[in-house]
Scaffold this motif. Structure first.
Motif, PDB file in Angstrom:
ATOM      1  N   SER A  81      12.289  39.268  86.321  1.00  0.00           N
ATOM      2  CA  SER A  81      13.738  39.466  86.385  1.00  0.00           C
ATOM      3  C   SER A  81      14.073  40.932  86.164  1.00  0.00           C
ATOM      4  CB  SER A  81      14.405  38.623  85.288  1.00  0.00           C
ATOM      5  OG  SER A  81      15.701  39.121  84.994  1.00  0.00           O
ATOM      6  N   PRO A  82      14.702  41.589  87.147  1.00  0.00           N
ATOM      7  CA  PRO A  82      15.066  43.000  86.927  1.00  0.00           C
ATOM      8  C   PRO A  82      16.064  43.143  85.792  1.00  0.00           C
ATOM      9  CG  PRO A  82      16.024  42.169  88.991  1.00  0.00           C
ATOM     10  CD  PRO A  82      15.092  41.112  88.488  1.00  0.00           C
ATOM     11  N   GLY A  83      16.966  42.196  85.666  1.00  0.00           N
ATOM     12  CA  GLY A  83      17.983  42.278  84.609  1.00  0.00           C
ATOM     13  C   GLY A  83      17.379  42.207  83.218  1.00  0.00           C
ATOM     14  N   LEU A  84      16.322  41.428  83.081  1.00  0.00           N
ATOM     15  CA  LEU A  84      15.658  41.327  81.778  1.00  0.00           C
ATOM     16  C   LEU A  84      14.708  42.503  81.548  1.00  0.00           C
ATOM     17  CD1 LEU A  84      14.989  37.475  81.801  1.00  0.00           C
ATOM     18  CD2 LEU A  84      16.585  38.726  80.323  1.00  0.00           C
ATOM     19  N   LEU A  85      14.066  42.975  82.617  1.00  0.00           N
ATOM     20  CA  LEU A  85      13.061  44.033  82.459  1.00  0.00           C
ATOM     21  C   LEU A  85      13.689  45.401  82.200  1.00  0.00           C
ATOM     22  CD1 LEU A  85       9.962  43.770  82.619  1.00  0.00           C
ATOM     23  CD2 LEU A  85      10.088  44.939  84.821  1.00  0.00           C
ATOM     24  N   VAL A 184      21.838  32.665  96.307  1.00  0.00           N
ATOM     25  CA  VAL A 184      22.668  31.555  95.834  1.00  0.00           C
ATOM     26  C   VAL A 184      21.968  30.826  94.686  1.00  0.00           C
ATOM     27  CG1 VAL A 184      23.632  29.317  96.503  1.00  0.00           C
ATOM     28  CG2 VAL A 184      23.859  31.295  98.043  1.00  0.00           C
ATOM     29  N   GLU A 185      20.668  30.564  94.859  1.00  0.00           N
ATOM     30  CA  GLU A 185      19.948  29.812  93.821  1.00  0.00           C
ATOM     31  C   GLU A 185      19.796  30.613  92.531  1.00  0.00           C
ATOM     32  OE1 GLU A 185      17.506  26.746  96.704  1.00  0.00           O
ATOM     33  OE2 GLU A 185      16.355  28.162  95.474  1.00  0.00           O
ATOM     34  N   LEU A 186      19.619  31.924  92.660  1.00  0.00           N
ATOM     35  CA  LEU A 186      19.549  32.759  91.449  1.00  0.00           C
ATOM     36  C   LEU A 186      20.907  32.768  90.743  1.00  0.00           C
ATOM     37  CD1 LEU A 186      17.425  35.712  92.874  1.00  0.00           C
ATOM     38  CD2 LEU A 186      16.749  34.250  90.961  1.00  0.00           C
ATOM     39  N   ALA A 187      21.973  32.881  91.527  1.00  0.00           N
ATOM     40  CA  ALA A 187      23.317  32.932  90.928  1.00  0.00           C
ATOM     41  C   ALA A 187      23.683  31.601  90.279  1.00  0.00           C
ATOM     42  CB  ALA A 187      24.342  33.307  91.997  1.00  0.00           C
ATOM     43  N   HIS A 195      18.363  36.688  84.867  1.00  0.00           N
ATOM     44  CA  HIS A 195      19.468  37.352  84.170  1.00  0.00           C
ATOM     45  C   HIS A 195      20.669  37.327  85.129  1.00  0.00           C
ATOM     46  CE1 HIS A 195      21.914  40.733  82.740  1.00  0.00           C
ATOM     47  NE2 HIS A 195      21.309  40.578  81.578  1.00  0.00           N
ATOM     48  N   PRO A 196      21.888  37.218  84.581  1.00  0.00           N
ATOM     49  CA  PRO A 196      23.070  37.135  85.469  1.00  0.00           C
ATOM     50  C   PRO A 196      23.213  38.316  86.437  1.00  0.00           C
ATOM     51  CG  PRO A 196      23.688  36.718  83.176  1.00  0.00           C
ATOM     52  CD  PRO A 196      22.222  37.043  83.170  1.00  0.00           C
ATOM     53  N   ASP A 197      22.636  39.468  86.107  1.00  0.00           N
ATOM     54  CA  ASP A 197      22.765  40.639  87.000  1.00  0.00           C
ATOM     55  C   ASP A 197      21.678  40.703  88.068  1.00  0.00           C
ATOM     56  OD1 ASP A 197      24.910  41.384  85.471  1.00  0.00           O
ATOM     57  OD2 ASP A 197      23.839  42.944  84.354  1.00  0.00           O
ATOM     58  N   ASP A 198      20.761  39.751  88.104  1.00  0.00           N
ATOM     59  CA  ASP A 198      19.595  39.893  88.993  1.00  0.00           C
ATOM     60  C   ASP A 198      19.962  40.091  90.464  1.00  0.00           C
ATOM     61  OD1 ASP A 198      17.800  39.842  86.953  1.00  0.00           O
ATOM     62  OD2 ASP A 198      16.917  37.897  87.440  1.00  0.00           O
ATOM     63  N   VAL A 199      20.880  39.269  90.974  1.00  0.00           N
ATOM     64  CA  VAL A 199      21.189  39.389  92.410  1.00  0.00           C
ATOM     65  C   VAL A 199      21.775  40.768  92.707  1.00  0.00           C
ATOM     66  CG1 VAL A 199      22.626  38.507  94.285  1.00  0.00           C
ATOM     67  CG2 VAL A 199      21.451  36.907  92.747  1.00  0.00           C
ATOM     68  N   ALA A 200      22.710  41.195  91.881  1.00  0.00           N
ATOM     69  CA  ALA A 200      23.319  42.521  92.099  1.00  0.00           C
ATOM     70  C   ALA A 200      22.259  43.622  92.035  1.00  0.00           C
ATOM     71  CB  ALA A 200      24.415  42.762  91.068  1.00  0.00           C
ATOM     72  N   LEU A 201      21.333  43.507  91.105  1.00  0.00           N
ATOM     73  CA  LEU A 201      20.288  44.537  90.985  1.00  0.00           C
ATOM     74  C   LEU A 201      19.372  44.536  92.205  1.00  0.00           C
ATOM     75  CD1 LEU A 201      19.464  44.095  87.193  1.00  0.00           C
ATOM     76  CD2 LEU A 201      20.543  46.084  88.254  1.00  0.00           C
ATOM     77  N   CYS A 202      19.125  43.354  92.768  1.00  0.00           N
ATOM     78  CA  CYS A 202      18.260  43.270  93.957  1.00  0.00           C
ATOM     79  C   CYS A 202      18.951  43.836  95.203  1.00  0.00           C
ATOM     80  CB  CYS A 202      17.861  41.817  94.218  1.00  0.00           C
ATOM     81  SG  CYS A 202      16.725  41.142  92.972  1.00  0.00           S
ATOM     82  N   LEU A 203      20.269  43.950  95.152  1.00  0.00           N
ATOM     83  CA  LEU A 203      21.025  44.428  96.321  1.00  0.00           C
ATOM     84  C   LEU A 203      21.472  45.884  96.152  1.00  0.00           C
ATOM     85  CD1 LEU A 203      23.185  41.236  96.997  1.00  0.00           C
ATOM     86  CD2 LEU A 203      21.062  41.939  98.127  1.00  0.00           C
ATOM     87  N   GLU A 204      20.945  46.572  95.152  1.00  0.00           N
ATOM     88  CA  GLU A 204      21.302  47.984  94.940  1.00  0.00           C
ATOM     89  C   GLU A 204      20.513  48.848  95.918  1.00  0.00           C
ATOM     90  OE1 GLU A 204      22.640  49.595  90.708  1.00  0.00           O
ATOM     91  OE2 GLU A 204      20.606  48.841  90.736  1.00  0.00           O
ATOM     92  N   LEU A 205      21.187  49.314  96.931  1.00  0.00           N
ATOM     93  CA  LEU A 205      20.512  50.101  97.969  1.00  0.00           C
ATOM     94  C   LEU A 205      20.058  51.461  97.414  1.00  0.00           C
ATOM     95  CD1 LEU A 205      19.846  50.091 101.041  1.00  0.00           C
ATOM     96  CD2 LEU A 205      21.995  51.335 101.352  1.00  0.00           C
ATOM     97  N   ASP A 206      18.762  51.765  97.630  1.00  0.00           N
ATOM     98  CA  ASP A 206      18.217  53.090  97.287  1.00  0.00           C
ATOM     99  C   ASP A 206      18.447  53.467  95.815  1.00  0.00           C
ATOM    100  OD1 ASP A 206      17.497  53.241  99.954  1.00  0.00           O
ATOM    101  OD2 ASP A 206      19.348  54.275 100.511  1.00  0.00           O
ATOM    102  N   ARG A 207      18.294  52.502  94.945  1.00  0.00           N
ATOM    103  CA  ARG A 207      18.451  52.763  93.504  1.00  0.00           C
ATOM    104  C   ARG A 207      17.397  53.763  93.015  1.00  0.00           C
ATOM    105  NH1 ARG A 207      19.085  53.665  88.905  1.00  0.00           N
ATOM    106  NH2 ARG A 207      19.941  52.397  87.236  1.00  0.00           N
ATOM    107  N   PHE A 208      16.207  53.739  93.672  1.00  0.00           N
ATOM    108  CA  PHE A 208      15.106  54.574  93.170  1.00  0.00           C
ATOM    109  C   PHE A 208      14.586  55.517  94.264  1.00  0.00           C
ATOM    110  CE2 PHE A 208      14.857  50.541  90.731  1.00  0.00           C
ATOM    111  CZ  PHE A 208      15.280  51.058  89.515  1.00  0.00           C
ATOM    112  N   PRO A 209      14.164  56.734  93.858  1.00  0.00           N
ATOM    113  CA  PRO A 209      13.738  57.743  94.839  1.00  0.00           C
ATOM    114  C   PRO A 209      12.238  57.704  95.139  1.00  0.00           C
ATOM    115  CG  PRO A 209      13.889  58.751  92.694  1.00  0.00           C
ATOM    116  CD  PRO A 209      14.221  57.291  92.488  1.00  0.00           C
TER     117      PRO A 209
END
Ligand SMILES: O=C(O)[C@H](CS(=O)(=O)O)OP(=O)(O)O
Ligand SMILES: [Mg+2]
Length: 229
Positions: A81-85, A184-187, A195-209
Protein backbone atom coordinates in the motif's frame (compact mmCIF):
# COMPACT_ATOMS: atom_id res chain seq x y z
CA UNK A 1 10.14 2.41 -31.93
CA UNK A 2 7.69 -0.44 -32.36
CA UNK A 3 5.41 -0.96 -29.33
CA UNK A 4 3.37 -4.07 -28.47
CA UNK A 5 1.03 -4.78 -25.57
CA UNK A 6 1.15 -8.20 -24.06
CA UNK A 7 -0.82 -9.76 -21.26
CA UNK A 8 0.82 -11.53 -18.38
CA UNK A 9 -1.32 -14.68 -18.72
CA UNK A 10 -0.08 -15.28 -22.28
CA UNK A 11 3.53 -14.70 -21.24
CA UNK A 12 3.34 -17.15 -18.35
CA UNK A 13 1.32 -19.83 -20.19
CA UNK A 14 3.21 -19.64 -23.47
CA UNK A 15 6.82 -18.79 -22.74
CA UNK A 16 8.56 -17.49 -25.84
CA UNK A 17 11.79 -15.75 -26.78
CA UNK A 18 12.20 -12.86 -24.29
CA UNK A 19 11.63 -9.40 -25.79
CA UNK A 20 14.64 -7.11 -26.01
CA UNK A 21 12.95 -4.41 -23.94
CA UNK A 22 10.01 -5.02 -21.59
CA UNK A 23 8.05 -2.46 -19.58
CA UNK A 24 6.08 -4.20 -16.86
CA UNK A 25 3.10 -2.18 -15.69
CA UNK A 26 1.34 -2.44 -12.35
CA UNK A 27 -0.40 0.79 -11.43
CA UNK A 28 -2.44 -0.71 -8.57
CA UNK A 29 -0.35 -1.21 -6.73
CA UNK A 30 2.99 -2.99 -6.93
CA UNK A 31 5.02 -0.46 -8.90
CA UNK A 32 3.45 2.57 -7.25
CA UNK A 33 4.50 0.94 -3.99
CA UNK A 34 7.99 0.22 -5.33
CA UNK A 35 8.42 3.87 -6.34
CA UNK A 36 7.32 5.00 -2.88
CA UNK A 37 9.77 2.54 -1.31
CA UNK A 38 12.62 4.21 -3.24
CA UNK A 39 11.29 7.65 -2.31
CA UNK A 40 11.41 6.53 1.32
CA UNK A 41 15.08 5.60 0.91
CA UNK A 42 15.09 1.91 -0.02
CA UNK A 43 18.30 0.89 -1.77
CA UNK A 44 16.85 -1.95 -3.79
CA UNK A 45 13.83 -4.22 -4.10
CA UNK A 46 14.19 -7.96 -4.57
CA UNK A 47 11.20 -9.30 -6.54
CA UNK A 48 10.41 -12.67 -4.97
CA UNK A 49 9.06 -15.65 -6.91
CA UNK A 50 6.80 -16.80 -4.07
CA UNK A 51 5.76 -16.03 -0.51
CA UNK A 52 8.01 -18.86 0.65
CA UNK A 53 10.99 -17.36 -1.16
CA UNK A 54 10.22 -13.94 0.36
CA UNK A 55 10.15 -15.47 3.83
CA UNK A 56 13.33 -17.47 3.20
CA UNK A 57 15.16 -14.32 2.06
CA UNK A 58 13.90 -12.48 5.13
CA UNK A 59 15.13 -15.32 7.36
CA UNK A 60 18.55 -15.14 5.73
CA UNK A 61 18.62 -11.32 5.93
CA UNK A 62 16.69 -10.26 9.03
CA UNK A 63 17.32 -6.57 8.27
CA UNK A 64 15.47 -6.81 4.93
CA UNK A 65 11.88 -5.57 4.78
CA UNK A 66 9.47 -8.24 3.56
CA UNK A 67 6.37 -6.88 1.83
CA UNK A 68 3.37 -8.70 0.36
CA UNK A 69 -0.05 -7.79 -0.98
CA UNK A 70 -3.27 -8.57 0.85
CA UNK A 71 -3.65 -8.30 4.63
CA UNK A 72 -0.72 -8.17 7.07
CA UNK A 73 0.75 -11.63 7.59
CA UNK A 74 3.16 -13.29 10.03
CA UNK A 75 6.77 -12.90 8.95
CA UNK A 76 6.07 -9.89 6.74
CA UNK A 77 6.88 -6.33 7.75
CA UNK A 78 4.69 -4.35 5.35
CA UNK A 79 1.81 -4.53 2.90
CA UNK A 80 1.48 -3.42 -0.70
CA UNK A 81 0.00 0.00 0.00
CA UNK A 82 1.57 3.32 -1.02
CA UNK A 83 -0.52 5.13 1.57
CA UNK A 84 0.82 2.95 4.36
CA UNK A 85 4.40 2.81 3.07
CA UNK A 86 4.85 6.57 2.64
CA UNK A 87 5.29 7.05 6.38
CA UNK A 88 7.90 4.29 6.77
CA UNK A 89 11.60 5.20 6.83
CA UNK A 90 13.36 2.74 4.51
CA UNK A 91 16.73 4.53 4.41
CA UNK A 92 19.35 2.14 2.98
CA UNK A 93 17.09 -0.88 3.39
CA UNK A 94 16.49 -3.77 1.00
CA UNK A 95 12.82 -4.58 0.42
CA UNK A 96 11.61 -8.03 -0.66
CA UNK A 97 8.34 -7.66 -2.56
CA UNK A 98 5.89 -10.40 -3.57
CA UNK A 99 2.51 -9.51 -5.06
CA UNK A 100 -0.15 -11.25 -7.10
CA UNK A 101 0.46 -9.48 -10.38
CA UNK A 102 3.26 -6.92 -10.60
CA UNK A 103 6.19 -8.94 -9.34
CA UNK A 104 5.06 -11.97 -11.38
CA UNK A 105 5.15 -9.83 -14.53
CA UNK A 106 8.76 -8.76 -14.04
CA UNK A 107 9.88 -12.31 -13.34
CA UNK A 108 8.14 -13.51 -16.53
CA UNK A 109 10.40 -11.27 -18.66
CA UNK A 110 13.64 -11.65 -16.74
CA UNK A 111 15.41 -12.79 -19.91
CA UNK A 112 14.87 -9.42 -21.60
CA UNK A 113 17.90 -7.19 -22.21
CA UNK A 114 16.20 -4.28 -20.41
CA UNK A 115 13.30 -4.61 -17.96
CA UNK A 116 11.55 -1.48 -16.67
CA UNK A 117 8.79 -1.57 -14.07
CA UNK A 118 6.31 1.30 -14.08
CA UNK A 119 3.08 2.97 -13.13
CA UNK A 120 1.79 6.51 -13.63
CA UNK A 121 4.03 7.82 -10.83
CA UNK A 122 7.13 7.20 -12.96
CA UNK A 123 5.54 7.49 -16.43
CA UNK A 124 7.55 10.34 -17.90
CA UNK A 125 10.89 9.11 -16.52
CA UNK A 126 10.13 5.68 -18.00
CA UNK A 127 9.21 7.15 -21.38
CA UNK A 128 12.36 9.26 -21.36
CA UNK A 129 14.55 6.27 -20.59
CA UNK A 130 12.94 4.40 -23.49
CA UNK A 131 13.62 7.34 -25.79
CA UNK A 132 17.27 7.59 -24.78
CA UNK A 133 17.64 3.83 -25.09
CA UNK A 134 16.39 4.05 -28.69
CA UNK A 135 14.97 0.52 -28.55
CA UNK A 136 13.64 -0.73 -31.90
CA UNK A 137 10.80 -2.64 -30.24
CA UNK A 138 9.29 -2.57 -26.78
CA UNK A 139 6.81 -4.95 -25.17
CA UNK A 140 4.52 -3.53 -22.49
CA UNK A 141 3.32 -6.18 -20.06
CA UNK A 142 -0.14 -5.63 -18.56
CA UNK A 143 -0.09 -7.50 -15.26
CA UNK A 144 -3.35 -6.93 -13.40
CA UNK A 145 -6.35 -9.26 -13.69
CA UNK A 146 -4.48 -11.79 -15.81
CA UNK A 147 -3.44 -9.06 -18.19
CA UNK A 148 -6.84 -7.43 -18.63
CA UNK A 149 -6.49 -4.62 -16.08
CA UNK A 150 -7.70 -1.37 -17.58
CA UNK A 151 -5.49 0.79 -15.34
CA UNK A 152 -2.38 -1.05 -16.52
CA UNK A 153 -3.35 -0.96 -20.20
CA UNK A 154 -4.14 2.76 -19.96
CA UNK A 155 -0.75 3.45 -18.34
CA UNK A 156 1.05 1.28 -20.91
CA UNK A 157 -0.61 3.12 -23.80
CA UNK A 158 0.19 6.47 -22.22
CA UNK A 159 3.88 5.66 -21.70
CA UNK A 160 4.10 4.20 -25.22
CA UNK A 161 2.63 7.42 -26.62
CA UNK A 162 5.10 9.55 -24.67
CA UNK A 163 8.03 7.31 -25.64
CA UNK A 164 7.23 7.52 -29.33
CA UNK A 165 6.95 11.30 -29.22
CA UNK A 166 3.19 11.54 -29.64
CA UNK A 167 1.75 14.60 -27.93
CA UNK A 168 -0.19 12.37 -25.59
CA UNK A 169 -2.48 14.08 -23.07
CA UNK A 170 -2.70 12.17 -19.79
CA UNK A 171 -6.24 13.09 -18.78
CA UNK A 172 -8.14 10.38 -20.66
CA UNK A 173 -5.68 7.65 -19.60
CA UNK A 174 -5.94 8.67 -15.94
CA UNK A 175 -9.72 8.76 -16.24
CA UNK A 176 -9.74 5.16 -17.50
CA UNK A 177 -7.49 4.08 -14.64
CA UNK A 178 -9.65 5.89 -12.09
CA UNK A 179 -12.71 4.00 -13.38
CA UNK A 180 -10.98 0.60 -13.38
CA UNK A 181 -12.17 -2.37 -11.37
CA UNK A 182 -9.03 -2.22 -9.20
CA UNK A 183 -9.67 1.44 -8.33
CA UNK A 184 -13.27 0.70 -7.42
CA UNK A 185 -12.37 -2.35 -5.33
CA UNK A 186 -9.58 -0.52 -3.50
CA UNK A 187 -11.90 2.41 -2.77
CA UNK A 188 -14.66 0.10 -1.53
CA UNK A 189 -12.34 -1.84 0.75
CA UNK A 190 -12.92 -5.08 -1.18
CA UNK A 191 -9.14 -5.51 -1.52
CA UNK A 192 -7.09 -5.79 1.63
CA UNK A 193 -4.07 -4.03 3.08
CA UNK A 194 -5.38 -0.69 1.83
CA UNK A 195 -5.01 2.95 2.90
CA UNK A 196 -7.79 5.39 1.90
CA UNK A 197 -5.31 7.42 -0.20
CA UNK A 198 -4.05 4.45 -2.25
CA UNK A 199 -6.05 5.08 -5.43
CA UNK A 200 -5.16 8.77 -5.49
CA UNK A 201 -1.49 7.96 -4.93
CA UNK A 202 -1.53 5.42 -7.78
CA UNK A 203 -2.94 8.10 -10.11
CA UNK A 204 -0.33 10.77 -9.32
CA UNK A 205 1.23 11.42 -12.70
CA UNK A 206 5.05 11.78 -12.66
CA UNK A 207 5.28 11.96 -8.87
CA UNK A 208 8.89 10.73 -9.06
CA UNK A 209 11.82 11.74 -11.31
CA UNK A 210 13.22 8.23 -11.72
CA UNK A 211 12.52 5.14 -13.79
CA UNK A 212 12.83 1.67 -12.25
CA UNK A 213 15.10 -0.96 -13.82
CA UNK A 214 14.98 -4.65 -12.89
CA UNK A 215 17.91 -6.96 -13.57
CA UNK A 216 19.25 -10.30 -12.44
CA UNK A 217 21.82 -10.04 -9.65
CA UNK A 218 23.14 -13.39 -8.36
CA UNK A 219 20.00 -15.11 -9.70
CA UNK A 220 17.63 -12.69 -7.91
CA UNK A 221 15.55 -10.17 -9.89
CA UNK A 222 16.47 -6.83 -8.33
CA UNK A 223 14.70 -3.53 -8.95
CA UNK A 224 16.59 -0.24 -8.60
CA UNK A 225 15.73 3.40 -9.28
CA UNK A 226 17.33 5.02 -12.30
CA UNK A 227 17.42 8.83 -12.02
CA UNK A 228 16.16 10.67 -15.11
CA UNK A 229 16.82 14.36 -14.34
O1 LIG B 1 -1.94 -5.32 -3.84
C1 LIG B 1 -2.50 -5.20 -4.94
O2 LIG B 1 -2.99 -4.14 -5.31
C2 LIG B 1 -2.62 -6.41 -5.84
C3 LIG B 1 -3.27 -7.52 -5.11
S1 LIG B 1 -4.95 -7.30 -4.89
O3 LIG B 1 -5.52 -7.31 -6.25
O4 LIG B 1 -5.17 -6.04 -4.23
O5 LIG B 1 -5.41 -8.44 -4.10
O6 LIG B 1 -1.36 -6.87 -6.23
P1 LIG B 1 -0.51 -6.23 -7.41
O7 LIG B 1 0.48 -7.26 -7.82
O8 LIG B 1 0.15 -5.03 -6.83
O9 LIG B 1 -1.46 -5.87 -8.50
MG1 LIG C 1 -2.24 -4.47 -10.09
Amino acid sequence: MDTRFSNIADLVETPSEPPSVAVVIDVMRAYTVAAWAFAQGAEKIVLAESLDEALALKARHPDWVALKDGPPAPGFDAVNSPGLLRSVDLGGRTVVQKTTAGTVGALAVKGARLVLCAGFVVAEATARLLRTHDAPDVVFVVTGEDGRAEEDLACAQYIAGRATGAGTDAAEFLRRAAASRAAVELAQGIRQGVHPDDVALCLELDRFPFAMVAALEDSLMVLRPHAMP
